[in-house]
Design an enzyme around this catalytic site. Structure first.
Site, short mmCIF file in Angstrom:
data_model
loop_
_atom_site.label_atom_id
_atom_site.label_comp_id
_atom_site.label_asym_id
_atom_site.label_seq_id
_atom_site.Cartn_x
_atom_site.Cartn_y
_atom_site.Cartn_z
CE LYS A 13 44.05 32.13 11.14
NZ LYS A 13 44.89 31.21 10.71
NE ARG A 86 41.53 28.73 6.24
CZ ARG A 86 41.65 28.38 7.62
NH1 ARG A 86 40.66 28.68 8.35
NH2 ARG A 86 42.59 27.75 8.00
NE ARG A 125 47.96 23.76 15.96
CZ ARG A 125 47.55 24.40 15.34
NH1 ARG A 125 47.32 25.91 15.74
NH2 ARG A 125 46.88 24.14 14.16
NE ARG A 158 44.22 21.58 13.76
CZ ARG A 158 43.74 22.68 13.17
NH1 ARG A 158 43.53 23.55 14.09
NH2 ARG A 158 43.59 23.19 12.09
NE ARG A 169 46.08 23.16 8.18
CZ ARG A 169 46.42 23.35 9.55
NH1 ARG A 169 47.36 22.25 9.83
NH2 ARG A 169 46.04 24.22 10.10
P1 AMP Z 1 41.90 26.04 11.06
O1 AMP Z 1 41.47 25.61 12.43
O2 AMP Z 1 41.48 27.51 11.04
O3 AMP Z 1 43.13 26.09 10.86
O4 AMP Z 1 40.92 25.44 10.19
C1 AMP Z 1 41.13 24.06 9.84
C2 AMP Z 1 40.54 23.48 8.45
O5 AMP Z 1 39.21 23.73 8.45
C3 AMP Z 1 41.17 24.18 7.32
O6 AMP Z 1 42.39 23.43 6.71
C4 AMP Z 1 39.99 24.04 6.42
O7 AMP Z 1 39.85 22.64 5.76
C5 AMP Z 1 38.66 24.25 7.32
N1 AMP Z 1 38.02 25.72 7.39
C6 AMP Z 1 38.53 26.60 8.26
N2 AMP Z 1 37.97 27.52 7.99
C7 AMP Z 1 37.68 27.55 6.87
C8 AMP Z 1 37.24 28.57 5.75
N3 AMP Z 1 36.70 29.66 6.38
N4 AMP Z 1 36.79 27.99 4.62
C9 AMP Z 1 37.12 26.84 4.12
N5 AMP Z 1 37.80 25.83 5.00
C10 AMP Z 1 37.84 26.35 6.39
#
Ligand code: AMP
Length: 214
Positions: A13, A86, A125, A158, A169
């Site tokens: 994404k 989400r 990654r 990360r 996740r």
């Molecule tokens: P990402 O970088 O999109 O993989 O997000 C990393 C982490 O940020 C996720 O595992 C959640 O803990 C938090 N996070 C990101 N976007 C959201 C969202 N829309 N709702 C809730 N938690 C989020």
């Protein structure tokens, strides 16, 4: 153009949303990036989000919706959401915010990738600690080991790409995020794209549907 990218963590994404935003001159709005920045800046939002993110859990809906509302008051002409919404509550909350601002989502793109491939992609990654450029130790290697090609920053994994956290996740994704595809499918907004191919092929497939308005 007002797009949402749906897909599991590691489905591509972020990579595709950034590229698309550049091509069409849109704003790329990544909820994960906004939350990581808030943690680095030690803001109240960052303090609320940190332990959920470290555990691979979702940050509470009201916290995320507040953050997104603030972001959208910057009156972007076009934007691409990456990692948001989400949950069903976030999707409904987004509708309300957009209604207030007189806007609508034009398309929702879901990148379909198997769990097995997600686990492999995230294990390999690496991100530049300075500019955030993304690498993969199998498919997108830097020219010098562990050093970013663009800014010489050190590459890091990360914290939440650790195998145990990735499992959580993915569980959270299947339980809370995957069901919102139906919410957008029932409105005729959802387009599913095979995200398992290489980056350029996936990008071509996405630009085709975006250019055709589907
Ligand atoms: P990402 O970088 O999109 O993989 O997000 C990393 C982490 O940020 C996720 O595992 C959640 O803990 C938090 N996070 C990101 N976007 C959201 C969202 N829309 N709702 C809730 N938690 C989020």
């Amino acid at each position: 153009m007002r797009l949402i990218f749906l897909g599991a963590p590691g489905s591509g994404k972020g990579t595709q949303a950034k590229r698309l935003a550049k091509k069409y001159g849109c704003e790329h709005i990544s909820s994960g990036d906004l939350l990581r920045q808030a943690i680095r800046d030690r803001t109240p939002l960052g303090l609320k989000a940190q332990h959920f993110m470290n555990a691979g859990e979702l940050v509470p809906d009201d916290v995320v919706l507040g953050m997104i509302k603030e972001e959208l008051t910057k009156t972007y002409r076009c934007f691409i959401f990456d990692g948001f919404p989400r949950t069903g509550a976030q999707a409904e909350g987004l509708d309300k915010i957009l209604d207030e601002l007189g806007m609508r989502i034009s398309m929702v793109i879901s990148l379909e990738v198997s769990d097995a491939l997600i686990i492999e992609r995230l294990a390999f990654r690496r991100l530049c600690s300075k500019c955030g450029h993304e690498y993969n130790l199998k498919t997108r290697l830097p020219k010098s080991e562990n050093i970013c090609d663009f800014c010489n920053g050190e590459l890091q994994q990360r914290h939440d790409d650790d195998a145990d956290i990735v499992k959580n996740r993915l569980l959270v994704y299947h339980e809370k995020t995957k069901p919102i595809e139906d919410f957008y499918r029932s409105r005729g907004l959802l387009v599913e794209i095979d995200g398992s191919k290489n980056i350029d092929d996936v990008f071509d497939a996405i630009t085709k549907v975006v250019d055709n308005g589907k």
